[in-house]
Scaffold this motif. Structure first.
Motif, PDB file in Angstrom:
ATOM      1  N   ASN A  68       0.844  -1.208   0.000  1.00  0.00           N
ATOM      2  CA  ASN A  68       0.000   0.000   0.000  1.00  0.00           C
ATOM      3  C   ASN A  68       0.875   1.251   0.000  1.00  0.00           C
ATOM      4  OD1 ASN A  68       0.459   0.765   2.890  1.00  0.00           O
ATOM      5  ND2 ASN A  68      -0.589  -1.178   3.253  1.00  0.00           N
ATOM      6  N   GLY A  69       0.217   2.399   0.010  1.00  0.00           N
ATOM      7  CA  GLY A  69       0.956   3.658  -0.064  1.00  0.00           C
ATOM      8  C   GLY A  69       1.690   4.004   1.217  1.00  0.00           C
ATOM      9  N   THR A  70       1.199   3.486   2.340  1.00  0.00           N
ATOM     10  CA  THR A  70       1.851   3.743   3.622  1.00  0.00           C
ATOM     11  C   THR A  70       3.141   2.925   3.726  1.00  0.00           C
ATOM     12  OG1 THR A  70      -0.350   4.039   4.557  1.00  0.00           O
ATOM     13  CG2 THR A  70       1.465   3.795   6.116  1.00  0.00           C
ATOM     14  N   THR A  71       3.066   1.660   3.343  1.00  0.00           N
ATOM     15  CA  THR A  71       4.283   0.839   3.372  1.00  0.00           C
ATOM     16  C   THR A  71       5.274   1.352   2.324  1.00  0.00           C
ATOM     17  OG1 THR A  71       3.202  -0.834   1.978  1.00  0.00           O
ATOM     18  CG2 THR A  71       3.202  -1.234   4.340  1.00  0.00           C
ATOM     19  N   ALA A  72       4.767   1.902   1.221  1.00  0.00           N
ATOM     20  CA  ALA A  72       5.660   2.481   0.204  1.00  0.00           C
ATOM     21  C   ALA A  72       6.483   3.610   0.824  1.00  0.00           C
ATOM     22  CB  ALA A  72       4.848   3.005  -0.978  1.00  0.00           C
ATOM     23  N   LEU A  73       5.824   4.465   1.623  1.00  0.00           N
ATOM     24  CA  LEU A  73       6.535   5.574   2.275  1.00  0.00           C
ATOM     25  C   LEU A  73       7.547   5.051   3.294  1.00  0.00           C
ATOM     26  CD1 LEU A  73       3.610   8.089   2.784  1.00  0.00           C
ATOM     27  CD2 LEU A  73       5.790   8.662   1.707  1.00  0.00           C
ATOM     28  N   HIS A  74       7.137   4.048   4.062  1.00  0.00           N
ATOM     29  CA  HIS A  74       8.048   3.473   5.055  1.00  0.00           C
ATOM     30  C   HIS A  74       9.294   2.906   4.357  1.00  0.00           C
ATOM     31  CE1 HIS A  74       8.583   0.433   8.616  1.00  0.00           C
ATOM     32  NE2 HIS A  74       9.470   1.402   8.647  1.00  0.00           N
ATOM     33  N   VAL A  75       9.048   2.155   3.290  1.00  0.00           N
ATOM     34  CA  VAL A  75      10.166   1.563   2.523  1.00  0.00           C
ATOM     35  C   VAL A  75      11.067   2.665   1.951  1.00  0.00           C
ATOM     36  CG1 VAL A  75      10.722   0.328   0.382  1.00  0.00           C
ATOM     37  CG2 VAL A  75       8.987  -0.599   1.952  1.00  0.00           C
TER      38      VAL A  75
END
Ligand SMILES: Cc1ncc(COP(=O)(O)O)c(C=O)c1O
Length: 404
Positions: A68-75
């Motif tokens: 998702n977009g949140t995990t994309a930011l974390h990564v």
């Protein structure tokens, strides 16, 4: 009489914004995935095909699909090396994930103010917030409106910090002829159901920097190199094959879907033009920007209205405009998470011994101004020009009824 007060609504059949995903080709692709039993990206072709297609669309070297977009930011934040002791500057006028991903990376979010014309980060405010601890700036292209990338990239270069473009709301937007999400050091996308392309849930990280892409792919999948050998701390943030197939087909449909969004928005803006500068203002892209119109942000002239903003939004919704809401009613620093500063527990990252700064979450005037008056229309490719006309009628009806 207004519908909220018992009158007849503008629309009996409420306007509902929803994704357009069905295609025979996609149904075929999903049936094949199910028959083959290959449901995961490691052994399948669809996630890889989506990554290649998105990289080509953006004109970047590498794309890593994630959950998702949140995990994309974390990564992305971890891939560029953000960690304990670091500060990351972002906007408070955004969805929570732009800032909570910074907390997930164990760094401290610092909020800069926004510009009233674009509702995106004001570069001058960003520069004021830079300290020796600043590692990155999370630049959000809110609503599909590009942020001032030239100025932000210059500031980043001057202070040696990295730019993460949070492009969750802006796939297809352009800044001086370049696609947003292909300008910063690394960028992130969301494929949530309301976004320009969707796989229900889904996300992606894009970058030209090979070292960041390699790290991103490790972080996405347990930091594993070779069988059961773990190089770095990773997660399971993978996208599934079915999501990959949907995402791939959505990207193929994007130009057509974008035309429909633009037709809806054009009709809406034309109809609302007589109210511009009087009862409302709608932020428009500058001549060197292409807006992707995820949302239409309407700034209400509250000083001319007799009713509070939330009442006005409810009244417009009652007229049959189901896609109106408020994005976002509260600058993030005012929410309990940032007021209480509990974070990971025991106050981390704010009380982390490696953090030497003092994050102050004081009011930012333009963010507060926007949060008090914004009303938001979700734009989706199923919406028609008739929907736009009815929406404008409902908005005019309500605003004229409550004009002072
Ligand atoms: C600006 C912004 N950033 C990040 C996200 C997070 O994306 P997701 O919902 O896919 O986790 C969203 C999604 O709503 C968003 O609007």
């Amino acid at each position: 009489m207004l519908a909220i007060e018992g009158g007849a609504p503008v629309r009996r059949e409420p306007i509902v914004a929803k994704p357009v995903v069905y295609s025979e080709e996609l149904v075929q692709a999903i049936a094949e995935i199910l028959k083959s039993g290959v449901l995961t990206a490691q052994h399948g072709k669809w996630v890889k095909a989506f990554e290649a297609e998105l990289a080509a669309y953006l004109g970047v070297r590498h794309v890593a699909a994630v959950s998702n977009g949140t995990t994309a930011l974390h990564v992305a934040l971890k891939a560029i090396g953000v960690g304990p002791g670091d500060e990351v500057i972002t906007t408070p006028f955004t969805f929570a994930a732009s800032a909570t991903a910074i907390l997930h990376a164990n760094a401290v979010p610092i909020f800069a103010d926004i510009d009233r014309e674009t509702l995106n980060l004001d570069p001058a405010s960003v520069e004021e917030k830079i300290t020796e601890r600043t590692k990155a700036i999370v630049v959000v292209h809110l609503a599909g409106m590009p942020a001032e990338m030239d100025q932000l990239m210059k500031i980043a270069e001057r202070y040696g910090v990295k730019v993460v473009e949070d492009t969750a709301q802006a796939l297809g937007a352009e800044y001086r002829g370049r696609k947003v999400g292909a300008i910063g050091h690394i960028s992130t996308f969301s494929l949530y159901a309301t976004k320009h392309i969707t796989s229900g849930e889904g996300g992606a990280v894009a970058t030209d920097v090979t070292a960041y892409a390699e790290r991103a792919k490790l972080i996405r999948a347990h930091g594993e190199v070779g069988k059961y050998s773990y190089e770095i701390l990773g997660y399971n943030y993978r996208m599934t094959e079915i999501q990959g197939a949907i995402a791939y087909h959505q990207l193929k449909q994007l130009p057509e879907m974008q035309k429909r969004r633009e037709a809806y928005v054009k009709a809406l803006l034309d109809e609302l033009a007589p109210l511009e500068g009087d009862l409302l203002t709608i932020p428009k892209p500058k001549p060197y920007m292409k807006h992707a119109w995820h949302l239409v942000q309407i700034l209400l002239a509250m000083e001319k209205l007799r009713k509070p903003r939330d009442w006005v939004v409810e009244a417009i919704r009652a007229e049959g405009v189901g896609n109106i809401y408020v994005a976002y009613p509260t600058p993030l620093y005012k929410t309990p998470l940032f007021q209480r500063r509990e974070g990971h527990g025991l106050g981390c990252p704010w009380t982390c011994p490696y953090y030497k700064g003092k994050a102050q979450y004081e009011p930012l005037p333009n963010a507060e101004w926007a949060a008090e008056r914004v009303a938001t229309l979700l734009v989706m490719p199923n919406l028609t020009e008739q929907d736009a006309a009815d929406t404008a009628t409902a908005i005019k009806k309500v605003l004229n009824a409550v004009r002072r």
